[in-house]
Structures are given as C-alpha cells and as structure tokens.
Design a protein around this motif. Sequence first.
Motif, mmCIF file in Angstrom:
data_model
loop_
_atom_site.group_PDB
_atom_site.id
_atom_site.type_symbol
_atom_site.label_atom_id
_atom_site.label_comp_id
_atom_site.label_asym_id
_atom_site.label_seq_id
_atom_site.Cartn_x
_atom_site.Cartn_y
_atom_site.Cartn_z
ATOM 1 N N PRO A 113 2.838 30.466 8.922
ATOM 2 C CA PRO A 113 3.410 29.823 7.594
ATOM 3 C C PRO A 113 3.530 31.107 6.867
ATOM 4 C CG PRO A 113 1.203 29.299 7.691
ATOM 5 C CD PRO A 113 1.308 29.608 9.074
ATOM 6 N N SER A 114 4.251 30.920 5.860
ATOM 7 C CA SER A 114 5.085 32.024 4.706
ATOM 8 C C SER A 114 4.317 32.076 3.055
ATOM 9 C CB SER A 114 6.215 32.879 5.303
ATOM 10 O OG SER A 114 6.652 32.389 4.694
ATOM 11 N N THR A 115 3.678 30.320 3.490
ATOM 12 C CA THR A 115 3.106 29.544 2.057
ATOM 13 C C THR A 115 1.488 29.479 1.353
ATOM 14 O OG1 THR A 115 3.238 27.525 2.702
ATOM 15 C CG2 THR A 115 5.282 28.916 1.934
ATOM 16 N N SER A 116 1.107 29.816 0.539
ATOM 17 C CA SER A 116 0.196 29.815 0.358
ATOM 18 C C SER A 116 -0.557 28.274 0.929
ATOM 19 C CB SER A 116 -0.572 29.908 -0.450
ATOM 20 O OG SER A 116 0.193 29.713 -2.088
ATOM 21 N N GLU A 117 0.431 27.172 0.239
ATOM 22 C CA GLU A 117 0.307 25.950 0.362
ATOM 23 C C GLU A 117 -0.342 25.386 2.136
ATOM 24 O OE1 GLU A 117 1.730 26.239 -3.565
ATOM 25 O OE2 GLU A 117 2.692 26.592 -1.190
ATOM 26 N N MET A 120 -3.665 27.573 4.041
ATOM 27 C CA MET A 120 -4.680 26.847 3.137
ATOM 28 C C MET A 120 -4.956 25.707 4.317
ATOM 29 S SD MET A 120 -5.720 27.979 -0.573
ATOM 30 C CE MET A 120 -3.827 27.540 -1.460
ATOM 31 N N LYS A 121 -3.549 24.990 4.584
ATOM 32 C CA LYS A 121 -4.249 24.259 5.740
ATOM 33 C C LYS A 121 -4.410 24.816 7.166
ATOM 34 C CE LYS A 121 -0.125 21.171 3.246
ATOM 35 N NZ LYS A 121 0.793 20.004 3.666
ATOM 36 N N LEU A 122 -4.665 25.747 7.219
ATOM 37 C CA LEU A 122 -5.232 26.396 8.204
ATOM 38 C C LEU A 122 -6.727 26.701 7.942
ATOM 39 C CD1 LEU A 122 -2.903 29.150 9.128
ATOM 40 C CD2 LEU A 122 -2.817 26.719 10.330
ATOM 41 N N LYS A 128 -8.188 33.798 -1.451
ATOM 42 C CA LYS A 128 -7.970 34.971 -1.381
ATOM 43 C C LYS A 128 -7.483 35.274 -0.066
ATOM 44 C CE LYS A 128 -11.129 38.680 -0.560
ATOM 45 N NZ LYS A 128 -12.845 39.016 0.432
ATOM 46 N N THR A 129 -7.918 34.702 1.211
ATOM 47 C CA THR A 129 -6.957 34.639 2.829
ATOM 48 C C THR A 129 -6.130 34.993 2.710
ATOM 49 O OG1 THR A 129 -9.472 34.108 4.261
ATOM 50 C CG2 THR A 129 -7.195 34.553 5.638
ATOM 51 N N ALA A 130 -4.862 33.046 1.952
ATOM 52 C CA ALA A 130 -3.713 33.104 2.023
ATOM 53 C C ALA A 130 -2.902 33.727 1.254
ATOM 54 C CB ALA A 130 -3.176 31.990 1.380
ATOM 55 N N ASN A 131 -3.600 34.854 0.470
ATOM 56 C CA ASN A 131 -2.785 35.565 -0.318
ATOM 57 C C ASN A 131 -2.961 37.404 -0.123
ATOM 58 O OD1 ASN A 131 -2.430 33.766 -2.729
ATOM 59 N ND2 ASN A 131 -3.315 34.285 -4.351
ATOM 60 N N ILE A 140 4.399 39.889 0.590
ATOM 61 C CA ILE A 140 5.019 38.291 -0.509
ATOM 62 C C ILE A 140 3.989 38.836 -1.756
ATOM 63 C CG2 ILE A 140 5.078 36.367 -1.189
ATOM 64 C CD1 ILE A 140 5.620 35.579 1.390
ATOM 65 N N GLU A 141 4.500 38.917 -3.173
ATOM 66 C CA GLU A 141 3.764 38.848 -4.088
ATOM 67 C C GLU A 141 2.731 37.248 -3.992
ATOM 68 O OE1 GLU A 141 7.095 39.951 -6.599
ATOM 69 O OE2 GLU A 141 7.060 42.491 -6.821
ATOM 70 N N ALA A 142 1.478 38.904 -4.425
ATOM 71 C CA ALA A 142 0.690 37.364 -5.064
ATOM 72 C C ALA A 142 -0.802 37.773 -5.157
ATOM 73 C CB ALA A 142 0.666 36.740 -3.993
ATOM 74 N N ILE A 143 -0.828 37.474 -5.670
ATOM 75 C CA ILE A 143 -2.382 38.028 -6.867
ATOM 76 C C ILE A 143 -3.779 37.498 -5.595
ATOM 77 C CG2 ILE A 143 -3.657 37.820 -8.575
ATOM 78 C CD1 ILE A 143 -1.559 38.796 -10.680
#
Length: 220
Positions: A113-117, A120-122, A128-131, A140-143
């Motif tokens: 999936p391409s969203t942090s939400e 993070m369900k995985l 950190k891993t999600a971003n 995808i830009e994410a800090i």
Amino acid sequence: MDETYWEEIFSSFRKAIEHEGRTLPSLSLIAEEKQDPFRVLIATILSLRTKDDVTLSSSRRLFALADTPEAMLGLSTDEIERAIYPAGFYKTKAKTLQSISRELLASYGGEVPSTSEALMKLPGVGIKTANLTLNLGFGIEAICVDCHVHKIANRMGWVETKTPERTEIALQGVMPRRFWIPLNELLVIYGQLICTSVSPWCSKCPQQQSCPKHGVSRSR
C-alpha cells in the motif's frame, strides 16, 4: 530558513560525508537497483538495528531467493533466517517478513500500500519504516525521523522537540518538501560519522560556527 539555507546545509553535509569516505547507504542502493516498494519495505525491516553493510548483503541474498510476497511465503522460516543472517534479530525478522507477505496477499492483492496509515497496519511496520517505504519505494514525499534526525534537528536549532514524532511534525513546517525524501539517510550517515550522540566531531562539521549545539556538553 529558506531553500537556499537548506541547499547549503545538505550540500555541506554531503561533502563532509564524502570526505569521510562513505558512499550511498544500503537502502538507497537497493532502491536504485530496482524501485520496487516490496523490496524497499523488506530491506527497511532488515535494516532496523543492523549495520548498513549487513543490511545490503542480507537483502541481496534474500532477494536472490524471493522478491515477491508469493515467493517469500514459498520459503521456510529457516531458509529466510539463513539468508538474512547476521542481521539483527534475524529470527524475529524472518517471521515478520512472512507475516507481512501473508497480509499483503490477503488484504492488498500482493501489492504494497502507498499510504503510511495502511503500511503501519502491517506486522512490524512503524512510522519510520512506513515513511522510508513511501520515500524510496514510491517517491512520495514524507519526512522520516529516527534518533539521528531527531538529535541533529534539535542540536542545529531547526526544531525544539522532545520526541521523534514531534520532530517530524515540526520539520514539516520549516523544511521545503523537496528535501523531505533525502533527509533521513543523509542525517543517519552524518549522525554516525560526525554528529554522534556522545562527544560529536564538531571540529569536522562545516556548520560548527553557526550551529547552536543545543544539548552538547562535550565535543571533539
């Protein structure tokens, strides 16, 4: 702090890193070899509490055997353990990789999936891993804020925060978006080589004159 300021910071940090003889970190190399979100996700899991060179070699051995969720589930836990050893907590990570692959197939058709939400369900996936997966796997830009980013951002006076989560939010308000993706890996290496947790090498830092050195009691 405008774009010119950040350009100068990033350029000076990169030059200081190159002067220390360091190259691209393992996750960037893996992403450059093949920008595949699954490979980036798995390599990021392997990188946790693991040295950079071990992450790279462990990831390459594993991907030679399996680089899709289906193929990963075709391996036994023992086979995964042997491939990723000596990555830190390799036995736990082997089970986590199987759990992630199983969940991807069950809930996302085998796609990352391409969203942090959703990421993070995985199993075993934090912010950190999600971003990092969004950064290097999807562009995808994410800090992504870990202990190094949190430490350096506060030392430099970019933010004044108590936790990495607060640092992430604060940096979004002061840093232009185009710097978000390279921030983590740049500061991780810089924090390992120069701006270390204990007694940082301020004498090697190109920003030593302007850095307020918040929280630094002793330096070299």
